[in-house]
Write a protein that holds these residues in place. Structure first.
Motif, PDB file in Angstrom:
ATOM      1  N   MET B   1       0.810 -40.143 -16.720  1.00 30.71           N
ATOM      2  CA  MET B   1       1.190 -40.721 -15.437  1.00 30.71           C
ATOM      3  C   MET B   1       0.276 -40.252 -14.306  1.00 30.71           C
ATOM      4  O   MET B   1       0.552 -39.268 -13.617  1.00 30.71           O
ATOM      5  CB  MET B   1       2.631 -40.321 -15.114  1.00 30.71           C
ATOM      6  CG  MET B   1       3.613 -41.369 -15.515  1.00 30.71           C
ATOM      7  SD  MET B   1       5.271 -40.689 -15.487  1.00 30.71           S
ATOM      8  CE  MET B   1       5.402 -40.085 -17.163  1.00 30.71           C
ATOM      9  N   PRO B   2      -0.786 -40.924 -14.107  1.00 26.69           N
ATOM     10  CA  PRO B   2      -1.734 -40.491 -13.089  1.00 26.69           C
ATOM     11  C   PRO B   2      -1.246 -40.938 -11.732  1.00 26.69           C
ATOM     12  O   PRO B   2      -0.278 -41.687 -11.619  1.00 26.69           O
ATOM     13  CB  PRO B   2      -2.995 -41.253 -13.467  1.00 26.69           C
ATOM     14  CG  PRO B   2      -2.493 -42.513 -14.113  1.00 26.69           C
ATOM     15  CD  PRO B   2      -1.137 -42.230 -14.653  1.00 26.69           C
ATOM     16  N   GLY B   3      -1.910 -40.494 -10.731  1.00 22.93           N
ATOM     17  CA  GLY B   3      -1.624 -41.081  -9.424  1.00 22.93           C
ATOM     18  C   GLY B   3      -0.903 -40.170  -8.482  1.00 22.93           C
ATOM     19  O   GLY B   3      -1.470 -39.215  -7.974  1.00 22.93           O
ATOM     20  N   SER B   4       0.340 -40.492  -8.240  1.00 28.16           N
ATOM     21  CA  SER B   4       1.033 -39.836  -7.142  1.00 28.16           C
ATOM     22  C   SER B   4       1.270 -38.356  -7.424  1.00 28.16           C
ATOM     23  O   SER B   4       1.545 -37.580  -6.529  1.00 28.16           O
ATOM     24  CB  SER B   4       2.359 -40.521  -6.862  1.00 28.16           C
ATOM     25  OG  SER B   4       3.286 -40.180  -7.849  1.00 28.16           O
ATOM     26  N   CYS B  31      -0.995  -9.765  -3.089  1.00 27.77           N
ATOM     27  CA  CYS B  31      -1.466  -8.379  -2.959  1.00 27.77           C
ATOM     28  C   CYS B  31      -0.329  -7.459  -2.519  1.00 27.77           C
ATOM     29  O   CYS B  31      -0.172  -6.355  -3.029  1.00 27.77           O
ATOM     30  CB  CYS B  31      -2.616  -8.292  -1.963  1.00 27.77           C
ATOM     31  SG  CYS B  31      -4.140  -9.016  -2.600  1.00 27.77           S
ATOM     32  N   TYR B  36       4.979 -12.204  -9.201  1.00 30.96           N
ATOM     33  CA  TYR B  36       6.351 -12.613  -9.536  1.00 30.96           C
ATOM     34  C   TYR B  36       7.312 -12.481  -8.363  1.00 30.96           C
ATOM     35  O   TYR B  36       8.292 -13.205  -8.274  1.00 30.96           O
ATOM     36  CB  TYR B  36       6.882 -11.795 -10.714  1.00 30.96           C
ATOM     37  CG  TYR B  36       6.305 -12.231 -12.028  1.00 30.96           C
ATOM     38  CD1 TYR B  36       6.668 -13.445 -12.587  1.00 30.96           C
ATOM     39  CD2 TYR B  36       5.388 -11.439 -12.713  1.00 30.96           C
ATOM     40  CE1 TYR B  36       6.136 -13.865 -13.803  1.00 30.96           C
ATOM     41  CE2 TYR B  36       4.856 -11.846 -13.928  1.00 30.96           C
ATOM     42  CZ  TYR B  36       5.242 -13.063 -14.467  1.00 30.96           C
ATOM     43  OH  TYR B  36       4.714 -13.481 -15.659  1.00 30.96           O
ATOM     44  N   ARG B  37       7.042 -11.552  -7.515  1.00 33.75           N
ATOM     45  CA  ARG B  37       7.940 -11.330  -6.379  1.00 33.75           C
ATOM     46  C   ARG B  37       7.636 -12.260  -5.202  1.00 33.75           C
ATOM     47  O   ARG B  37       8.323 -12.232  -4.190  1.00 33.75           O
ATOM     48  CB  ARG B  37       7.841  -9.868  -5.920  1.00 33.75           C
ATOM     49  CG  ARG B  37       8.480  -8.874  -6.867  1.00 33.75           C
ATOM     50  CD  ARG B  37       8.262  -7.467  -6.359  1.00 33.75           C
ATOM     51  NE  ARG B  37       9.210  -6.523  -6.925  1.00 33.75           N
ATOM     52  CZ  ARG B  37       9.015  -5.820  -8.027  1.00 33.75           C
ATOM     53  NH1 ARG B  37       7.885  -5.958  -8.695  1.00 33.75           N
ATOM     54  NH2 ARG B  37       9.935  -4.981  -8.481  1.00 33.75           N
ATOM     55  N   GLU B 118      -3.336  -6.962  -9.407  1.00 27.51           N
ATOM     56  CA  GLU B 118      -2.414  -8.023  -9.779  1.00 27.51           C
ATOM     57  C   GLU B 118      -2.963  -8.822 -10.956  1.00 27.51           C
ATOM     58  O   GLU B 118      -2.220  -9.209 -11.863  1.00 27.51           O
ATOM     59  CB  GLU B 118      -2.175  -8.936  -8.576  1.00 27.51           C
ATOM     60  CG  GLU B 118      -0.918  -9.742  -8.642  1.00 27.51           C
ATOM     61  CD  GLU B 118       0.325  -8.927  -8.987  1.00 27.51           C
ATOM     62  OE1 GLU B 118       0.400  -7.755  -8.592  1.00 27.51           O
ATOM     63  OE2 GLU B 118       1.216  -9.470  -9.684  1.00 27.51           O
ATOM     64  N   ALA B 121      -2.330  -6.968 -13.931  1.00 28.95           N
ATOM     65  CA  ALA B 121      -0.909  -7.032 -14.274  1.00 28.95           C
ATOM     66  C   ALA B 121      -0.593  -8.307 -15.059  1.00 28.95           C
ATOM     67  O   ALA B 121       0.223  -8.313 -15.976  1.00 28.95           O
ATOM     68  CB  ALA B 121      -0.064  -6.960 -13.017  1.00 28.95           C
ATOM     69  N   HIS B 124      -2.089  -9.499 -19.361  1.00 30.71           N
ATOM     70  CA  HIS B 124      -1.354  -9.399 -20.618  1.00 30.71           C
ATOM     71  C   HIS B 124      -0.590 -10.670 -20.973  1.00 30.71           C
ATOM     72  O   HIS B 124      -0.568 -11.091 -22.120  1.00 30.71           O
ATOM     73  CB  HIS B 124      -0.388  -8.211 -20.534  1.00 30.71           C
ATOM     74  CG  HIS B 124       0.528  -8.081 -21.705  1.00 30.71           C
ATOM     75  ND1 HIS B 124       1.806  -7.623 -21.587  1.00 30.71           N
ATOM     76  CD2 HIS B 124       0.348  -8.359 -23.012  1.00 30.71           C
ATOM     77  CE1 HIS B 124       2.368  -7.620 -22.782  1.00 30.71           C
ATOM     78  NE2 HIS B 124       1.515  -8.050 -23.656  1.00 30.71           N
ATOM     79  N   SER B 125       0.008 -11.275 -19.962  1.00 30.12           N
ATOM     80  CA  SER B 125       0.934 -12.375 -20.256  1.00 30.12           C
ATOM     81  C   SER B 125       0.350 -13.750 -19.961  1.00 30.12           C
ATOM     82  O   SER B 125       1.042 -14.757 -20.078  1.00 30.12           O
ATOM     83  CB  SER B 125       2.221 -12.194 -19.449  1.00 30.12           C
ATOM     84  OG  SER B 125       1.942 -12.212 -18.076  1.00 30.12           O
ATOM     85  N   ASP B 134     -12.015 -11.784 -19.597  1.00 29.87           N
ATOM     86  CA  ASP B 134     -12.783 -11.408 -20.792  1.00 29.87           C
ATOM     87  C   ASP B 134     -14.200 -11.954 -20.729  1.00 29.87           C
ATOM     88  O   ASP B 134     -15.164 -11.272 -21.085  1.00 29.87           O
ATOM     89  CB  ASP B 134     -12.087 -11.924 -22.051  1.00 29.87           C
ATOM     90  CG  ASP B 134     -10.847 -11.118 -22.392  1.00 29.87           C
ATOM     91  OD1 ASP B 134     -10.589 -10.113 -21.679  1.00 29.87           O
ATOM     92  OD2 ASP B 134     -10.137 -11.470 -23.343  1.00 29.87           O
TER      93      ASP B 134
END
Lengths: 206, 206, 206, 206
Positions: B1-4, B31, B36-37, B118, B121, B124-125, B134
DNA sequence: AATGAATGAGAGTTCATTCAT
DNA sequence: GATGAATGAACTCTCATTCAT
């Protein structure tokens, strides 16, 4: 009613077991999915314990993490102490000493790999974790400092405090590289070369 | 669905400004409080922009982070390239070369300190962040590898591939230590000692 | 990721009551305003339950609708089964049979009127709803088919499969017309005339 | 400034073209994704027109739908009128008449299939749509009523008003079944059988 | 002591509509 | 007339934590 919100210190066997189960479950989940992606009800469920029960042993999610960190630290502490004690021997084969430290540290890092990475992830935003990990760092550095002080005749370094730091960082970096990184070359080659760097720096023949 | 659902590429001055404002706000908040916060409405508010506007420039919070990471990478890339080019000169003062690399890298690390932490931090995930960081690592390592290959007469190492890794990790660790850690001793002493470790390892007189 | 995302199956009386309250509230709102115009917090509020609670019984709004649809289906199923069983009697007064089916179906359609209309509205865009309603349709058609097969001497139709479909559509259309439409003439007249159409089609004297 | 918010009635060729483009785009999207899943910016984009421009031709999304409905109605109206006019001929072959009506209605239903289904979906929750569709229904019913009134000698029904309704619902149901449903048997068989039902009901020999 | 249902603030995200340019 | 960036209320859904039982 003071104390009614207090966190229980389990004394009975069944209680201790429960707390252990919660910690194990949390450890597994933190490693699998990360701290933020793991919810407290999820931990409770995996531990086969009710949510409420979890909150009677721990004030919050953070406390669970900190307790796990404490245990992890302890294991590292034991290893560090062992190597600290070895220094008291009158004669030390430093090549052997460093290699042994390397290898054992790599093992323990691999064992705790995911939890370690999670700790690193939280380090930045959590002063308490920062404090603990920094303390660890300083302790190992102090050991190295002592080691160098007691062998000034062997290791030819000018600035001994800076050298302890530099040595610590080298070793730590090599360990992390071997334990955590998907390396293109054989790990043994990195260990060997890392040790060589240490020996050369300390001016021990290799 | 391209576009909007498409993401707006700002061309007009005011739009570009707005996108910049969002990125600045996000950078500051990431920073200060960590990824996440920090919430998207919070970013929008700090940028003095509506939530909807934010979402017309970025698909989600992650994309904002990645764009910031991209810019950060670019600045590092420029520096890395500079040092890569310097290697083409017929004569290089390696002591000068490494010191200069050290100092400049430390500066840029300090500049991006919190964002860097950060990034670590999230490393890893987040596979995408992992990939980017890397790649960076490998690029610098390759430069070091080339450097060592072209000066085998100068640097006396046996396992050249392992040496490039070891050298990279040493330098990186020293930089991080100086840039990110609250050191008890003067930073200059750590820099000097770090360089000394490098020189000794490579067997360049210090 | 099993576990904490799992949907609660209420066992205790109070929990069952709560789930019922949510379903009732949702039913009322879907009927009043339609599925799309009804929000989950709105359902929760009307049910005097928190949003989170709602989401512990249902994965999402759609699931609430499907559960209501299921209950509605069940009631229809019971009726359909009843009429299926009646066919096993050796002698059936078909005029009575059809009239009874008509009247009872109209009643149940009126009872579920608004919800039925909402189901129709979603039929087009929701494969799951489509599947359920189509299944219903086919079941009733099959009953009609069997009915016609066992009474070929009575009903004079050439193409028995097509006839089952045609008969089904006629009856369904008449029921809908009486139950859902604001008719200008008395409903009994439509019922009578509809039955007459059925009788004539099946060539039963009226 | 009265009228400044007024909706423009395009008179110039280019304007008319734009409005047409918007309607075509909206029609396509409503059919593809449904009314609620289609956004106004999306329509504007597909129409190669700015969002603002769209809002100068239509007060809101609903108005766009209603205009499309109007056009759809018109085409149905034309067909209905045609069949109304045919009734003025002194002699009508009713078998031919109904078959022709059937076939042509099925065609137009298939042509507008998705839009039709979308209309049905909105019928319940939108009084305006309801009004329009109901009006249509009544018009066709009136035609049927007239047809039956002018041929009381041919068609043997007692309650002529009820019969018009019943006839309308039968035909409509058969058309929908053929045009919209994934039938297990050949469509021609359903058409034939449907017509047979009509003939028998009206007591025309088949 | 233990349970687990319930809470509700707040997360990320969408989109009909407006309005400065 | 036309643009399209901007708005912000509203949406669906999550989860750390509490508390009646």
């Amino acid at each position: 009613m003071p104390g009614s919100n207090a966190i229980r210190m389990p004394r009975q066997k069944r209680s201790i077991e429960k707390k252990e189960r919660i910690l194990s479950a949390a450890y597994a989940l933190f490693c699998e999915k990360g701290y933020y992606r793991t919810s407290t009800p999820e931990i409770a469920e995996r531990a086969q314990v009710s949510t409420g029960c979890l909150y009677s042993y721990f004030t919050d999610k953070h406390m669970i993490f900190m307790e796990l960190l404490g245990r992890c630290q302890q294991e590292f502490g034991t290893l560090t102490n062992m190597f600290q004690k070895k220094l008291q021997h009158s004669f030390i084969d430093f090549q052997e000493y460093f290699r042994s430290y390397f290898v054992q540290m790599i093992d323990i890092h691999i064992k705790y790999k995911n939890f370690f990475l999670e700790m690193t992830a939280l380090y930045h935003s959590d002063a308490e974790i920062q404090f603990h990990l920094d303390q660890n760092k300083e302790q190992i550095q102090d050991t190295l400092l002592r080691l160098m002080r007691q062998s000034t005749d062997l290791f030819h370094v000018h600035d001994i405090e800076a050298a302890a730091i530099v040595l610590y960082e080298m070793i730590d970096a090599f360990i992390d590289r071997v334990a955590f990184y998907e390396n293109k070359i054989d790990q043994e080659r990195i260990i060997k070369e890392g040790l060589r760097a240490v020996y050369r720096y300390l001016d021990i023949a290799d």
